[in-house]
Design a protein around this motif. Structure first.
Motif, short mmCIF file in Angstrom:
data_model
loop_
_atom_site.label_atom_id
_atom_site.label_comp_id
_atom_site.label_asym_id
_atom_site.label_seq_id
_atom_site.Cartn_x
_atom_site.Cartn_y
_atom_site.Cartn_z
N PHE A 168 1.71 77.95 117.75
CA PHE A 168 1.02 77.08 116.80
C PHE A 168 1.88 75.83 116.71
O PHE A 168 3.04 75.89 116.36
CB PHE A 168 0.91 77.76 115.44
N GLY A 169 1.30 74.72 117.06
CA GLY A 169 2.09 73.50 117.21
C GLY A 169 1.79 72.95 118.58
O GLY A 169 1.39 71.81 118.74
N SER A 170 1.92 73.82 119.59
CA SER A 170 1.53 73.35 120.92
C SER A 170 0.02 73.40 121.04
O SER A 170 -0.59 72.54 121.65
CB SER A 170 2.20 74.19 122.00
N ASP B 219 5.89 64.01 116.83
CA ASP B 219 4.50 63.68 116.53
C ASP B 219 3.64 64.92 116.27
O ASP B 219 2.68 64.88 115.53
CB ASP B 219 3.87 62.94 117.73
N LYS B 220 3.99 65.99 116.95
CA LYS B 220 3.16 67.19 116.83
C LYS B 220 3.62 68.11 115.70
O LYS B 220 2.99 69.12 115.43
CB LYS B 220 3.11 67.94 118.17
N VAL B 221 4.75 67.77 115.07
CA VAL B 221 5.22 68.58 113.95
C VAL B 221 4.54 68.07 112.67
O VAL B 221 5.08 67.29 111.91
CB VAL B 221 6.76 68.55 113.83
N VAL C 162 2.44 72.63 110.81
CA VAL C 162 3.36 73.17 111.80
C VAL C 162 4.74 73.33 111.18
O VAL C 162 5.41 74.36 111.34
CB VAL C 162 3.43 72.26 113.04
N ALA C 163 5.17 72.30 110.45
CA ALA C 163 6.50 72.33 109.86
C ALA C 163 6.65 73.49 108.89
O ALA C 163 7.66 74.20 108.90
CB ALA C 163 6.80 71.01 109.17
N VAL D 203 11.08 70.39 109.14
CA VAL D 203 10.73 69.15 108.46
C VAL D 203 9.62 68.43 109.22
O VAL D 203 9.70 68.27 110.44
CB VAL D 203 11.96 68.23 108.35
N THR D 204 8.59 67.97 108.50
CA THR D 204 7.49 67.26 109.12
C THR D 204 7.99 66.06 109.92
O THR D 204 8.82 65.29 109.43
CB THR D 204 6.52 66.76 108.03
#
Lengths: 470, 517
Positions: free
Chosen positions: B195-197, B276-278, B282-283, B289-290
């Motif tokens: 989750f994130g990718s 960028d993707k966090v 996701v964070a 941290v975002t």
């Protein structure tokens, strides 16, 4: 601990729009003229249509270089009015060795200084010739920690240029009798070699010299091309001199830390003449790579050579011979010959010709070189398209001779910055912290022929060589 | 690749439930999310057309159709090209012509050719084996799977089976160590994607499909979203070097836990999720941290020996007494020793991830150069485990460049028990392999992204159905391959290199004509 070697990269835009891989085509006859806010073009994630401009000099539409190939406009237009093709100009870039994709990747690195990254797996052929027929190894579990480019640990890419004595000698009183040799440490195993083509102007030489100084490496320059503008950079120049004109270039020879001489049958005498002018100057011997280069190198080492610089052709092959070898194989043979004669550690080998991307640097070193010289990638970093116009006296499409030296310097530094990061990635994966230890470490590589023989060869018998790479 | 009318895009697609159809099959048509298909040919109709309807009558593929009183623009993506061309020949006015579509060339590359991409889309849409005019079995990379073919006995040899009842299931626990014996119905499961990718709808779709086909999907390293809980029995959760989102509770939820030591796309480099993707979601999942980039270091800083590795495995076994342990590694020269080490550490599954695959963003230098292709690693490990007398106790899983059912079957014939799919699943969800997974907001097609707007492009049910269909199409092909080889179970195929030929080998050349796929 010495200061960490770090290459500072800065975004340096190209002077011309890069030639994109795809050309977007809008078929007017199908356009339904939907209201502007309904048109799919405004949804482009990469704002390709918003940022669009047209360059009238090089006749390039930026839409082609900005497009990232997601197909959304093509697949979502209400009347299927948008399509694209592979840009024929992209296909015409370069040649079979410097492929369009390789040129585009080099441009990206010279612009950003970043490692090229992409998703969804590898896209290329299973194997190829030369450096493309080997893989570097990685170390799975049992090894010390290496955190690659993000790491806290220092991975050294330094090499030493010069003759290294195999042992020390002491006199009866216990004092060292061995004269400590002149050695130059390079923090990155890459020097700038002589450019094989291009409208090479003073601006280009200045850009190369400035970049060589920033990177703390060298550029080789033919003495015929030397200009007093380059004098401030003399610490980073390796003048290529002919012995006949030694007296005229005596001043430069004294100032230079290294000079290069072309190989002749009387090279040892030539080196003596240089040493008479300047005792401290290290001499590199430039040898054209041919099938008997091992013999030549072996002889030179026993005669006391300091640096030997075998040069392959532009595609990394023997310069002549019935069946020209790849530089990958040639370096291995030279290296193994010197190892078997127990003198490998005494001499520095710099390999040139066909070193086209960062992986080639690591692979050439694995095969047995101490470092490499690069040429065409430098031109490509300055936007060269490897079109060959200059060889036929046709004007350069990117007016490469007109670059600003400062701009060129930044592009070259970026390219080497990206290569350096990639070297560290590869070294980290192999569990190495010293590029010096990579030299000749074929145990840290896998070769196509070996893997095929050990796996498919055991299953299927004899491989048909003629069917390779088809 | 029929589209049910242009208004019905995938975004509105609803598969009512994932229960089986009346005939027991699970396939339901899941058309493309996009209005315009990418066609291999262009069919042109000039103004000479008299709307006589001949083309509609003669085309076996439904390319031509009426739009009111006129003819609609040809549905070119259904056209099979010059091998048919009946409409062109039979048009009384000579108003039709056929050319290759230059657009088609812009799709794909030599590993994933345009035909492989569109045939995977066909499988995901219809659940059927693609028609013969598409090359759906091999790519064009010039080595490995692309030069291997099956050596099928001649039809009249009597070896052919037609009596059905072919098993494609494999065992994941062969150690008989008192832990559950888990079998999966197809010899493949979904690879780790965090989750994130990828987005949550994609994760959920994968999990639903895994449940329907009684197999697994994998969370990757990035936390275990609560939404996956209905599918816990079909989820593998990953423990990787960054330990993102790993908790005792997440380990206890599942039946299989995977240690990720390395991944094929970037062996020895660790993972890297760009800032960028966090996103906020996701964070919080990763307790980070975002907006700040997240690194998964390489290697596990607590594992420098097989003994350390065993300690790791024991730790998970202690926390979850019913879990099987999978160990995912990439393919260095000493991969055979690594596999044996994993056996002695107590792993049930050794998962080799070859260097040419991978879904996530990776340095190009790593993808091409570091570690060996999976085709070499499988026979090497298979053989070594046999020599060590432990092959029967390990489940050997291969991944990293398994694109087609034929790749999977070849991997098994080379010595794997089963395979793991990554990029193939994303392609089934209409990834075009543009490769920009990492940049900016992520995937423009809503797959490898956590951008809230872009991830809306994919509907969970649609994603699930596409994967169910893909698995179905592959299952059909496995059964066909096994039937033709006269085998009753895919487990019989393991290590049967005698069923393969390699086009680059002298003795095999005489048989080239007979080899298929």
């Amino acid at each position: 601990m010495p200061k960490k070697y770090h290459i500072k990269v800065r975004l340096t835009r190209p002077r011309f729009s890069p030639i994109g891989k795809f050309s977007i085509i809008e078929q007017d006859k199908f356009c339904l003229h939907c209201p502007v806010d309904k048109c799919i073009k405004k949804d482009c994630v990469y704002d390709v249509y918003k940022k669009r401009t047209f360059d009238t000099y090089s006749m390039l539409d930026t839409i082609d270089s900005l497009c990232k190939n997601c197909f959304r406009c093509i697949q979502e237009c209400k009347n299927n009015a948008i399509t694209k093709t592979i840009n024929p100009n992209f296909r015409l870039l370069g040649n079979s060795y410097y492929t369009p994709d390789l040129i585009a990747s080099t441009w990206f690195q010279a612009e950003t200084g970043k490692i090229p990254v992409s998703g969804a797996g590898y896209r290329g052929p299973f194997t190829g010739s030369g450096f493309d027929s080997m893989w570097t190894d990685m170390s799975e579990i049992v090894r010390p920690t290496r955190d690659g480019i993000h790491g806290r640990e220092y991975i050294s890419t330094s090499i030493d240029l010069g003759r290294k004595p195999s042992h020390l000698q002491f006199d009866q009183g216990g004092d060292i009798r061995t004269r400590y040799p002149e050695i130059v440490e390079l923090p990155i195993p890459v020097i700038f070699d002589i450019l094989p083509f291009g409208y090479v102007s003073k601006n280009i030489y200045l850009a190369m010299a400035k970049a060589a100084r920033i990177l703390n490496t060298f550029m080789i320059i033919d003495i015929e091309e030397y200009d007093s503008l380059l004098e401030p950079y003399v610490d980073h120049l390796i003048p290529l001199i002919s012995i006949e004109r030694l007296s005229e270039s005596g001043d430069l020879v004294k100032k230079a830390r290294i000079v290069e001489l072309p190989f002749t049958d009387r090279i040892i005498e030539d080196i003596q003449k240089v040493k008479e002018v300047s005792k401290k100057t290290i001499v590199s011997i430039r040898v054209s790579l041919t099938e008997d280069t091992e013999e030549v190198v072996s002889k030179l080492v026993s005669d006391g050579a300091e640096i030997i610089h075998p040069c392959a052709d532009e595609t990394g092959h023997d310069i002549k011979g019935v069946k020209p070898r790849s530089i990958k194989d040639a370096i291995r043979q030279i290296h193994l010959r010197l190892v078997s004669e127990r003198c490998r550690d005494e001499v520095t080998i710099i390999a040139s010709g066909g070193i086209a991307d960062a992986s080639h640097v690591a692979k050439a070193i694995i095969c047995g070189a101490d470092g490499v010289g690069i040429d065409i990638p430098l031109l490509v970093a300055l936007e060269c398209r490897v079109c060959g116009n200059c060889k036929n006296d046709i004007p350069c499409p990117v007016r490469i001779d007109e670059i600003r030296p400062e701009w060129g310097e930044r592009r070259l530094v970026n390219l080497l910055g990206a290569w350096h990061s990639q070297l560290i990635e590869v070294l980290g994966a192999m569990g190495m912290r010293e590029i010096r230890r990579l030299r000749g470490e074929v145990g840290r590589a896998m070769f196509y022929e070996d893997l095929e023989r050990e796996t498919f060869g055991e299953i299927f018998g004899k491989r048909d060589e003629s069917r390779r790479n088809k | 690749m029929n589209q049910e009318g242009t208004s019905k895009t995938g975004r509105n697609f609803r598969c009512e439930d994932l229960m089986r159809n009346k005939d027991g099959s699970v396939v339901k048509r899941a058309p493309s999310r996009f209005r315009n298909a990418i066609a291999k040919y262009i069919v042109r109709r000039t103004q000479g057309c008299s709307v006589c309807g001949t083309c509609i009558r003669v085309c076996p593929f439904g390319v031509h159709e009426y739009a009111g009183k006129k003819l609609a623009r040809p549905r070119e993506h259904l056209c099979i090209g010059p091998s048919c061309a009946r409409c062109i020949k039979e048009c009384p006015n000579g108003a039709l012509s056929l050319v290759s579509n230059p657009l088609y060339e812009t799709l794909g590359d030599c590993r994933w050719t345009n035909d492989l991409i569109t045939s995977t889309w066909f499988e995901a849409e219809t659940g059927e084996v693609p028609p013969n005019h598409m090359e759906y079995r091999v790519g064009d990379s010039g080595g490995g799977f692309d030069r291997l073919r099956f050596r099928f006995p001649k039809e009249e040899s009597g070896k052919y089976r037609t009596d059905g009842e072919v098993s494609t299931s494999i065992q994941l626990n062969k150690r008989r160590d008192g832990r559950p014996e888990i079998s999966i119905d197809i010899p493949m499961y979904g690879g780790g994607m965090s989750f994130g990718s990828i987005s949550l709808p994609i994760m959920l779709g994968r999990a639903k499909a895994a449940k329907v086909w009684n197999t697994f999907t994998c969370t990757g390293e990035g936390g275990y979203p609560e939404e996956l809980s209905p599918y816990d029995d079909h989820v593998i959760t990953q423990v990787a070097t960054g330990l993102f989102g790993v908790r005792e509770q997440t380990i206890q939820r599942v039946r299989v836990v995977e240690f990720k030591y390395a991944q094929g796309a970037k062996p020895g480099l660790g993972g890297h999720l760009l800032g960028d993707k966090v996103t906020q979601d996701v964070a919080s999942m990763r307790e980070a941290v975002t907006g700040s980039s997240l690194f998964s270091p390489f290697p596990f800083h607590s594992v420098y020996s097989v003994e350390d590795h065993k300690k790791h495995v024991d730790w998970i076994k202690e926390i979850n007494p019913r879990a099987l342990i999978a160990v995912k590694v990439s393919t260095p020269t000493d991969i055979d020793m690594v596999a044996v080490g994993s056996y002695y550490a107590g792993a049930h599954i050794i998962h080799l991830d070859g260097s040419y695959g991978g879904t996530g963003a990776a340095p190009d230098i790593a993808k091409k150069n570091i570690a060996m292709p999976i085709e070499y690693a499988i026979p090497k490990v298979h053989k070594f485990l046999i020599e060590e007398g432990i092959r029967e106790e390990m489940t050997l899983i291969a991944s990293g460049g398994i694109r087609t059912a034929y790749d999977a079957a070849k991997a098994i014939a080379l010595g794997a028990d089963g395979v793991v799919l990554g990029t193939t699943e994303l392609v089934a969800l209409e990834c075009v392999r543009c490769g920009n997974c990492e940049s900016g907001r992520g995937c423009a097609r809503g797959i490898a992204t956590t951008d809230r707007e872009l991830s809306q492009l994919v509907d969970v049910e649609w994603a699930a159905q596409r994967l169910i269909n893909l698995y179905s199409a592959w299952h059909t092909q496995f059964v066909d391959i096994l039937n033709r080889l006269g085998m009753k179970s895919i487990q019989e195929l393991v290590g049967r290199t005698d069923c393969l030929i390699h086009l680059d080998y002298v003795e095999n050349r005489i048989e080239v004509d007979r080899g298929e796929g």
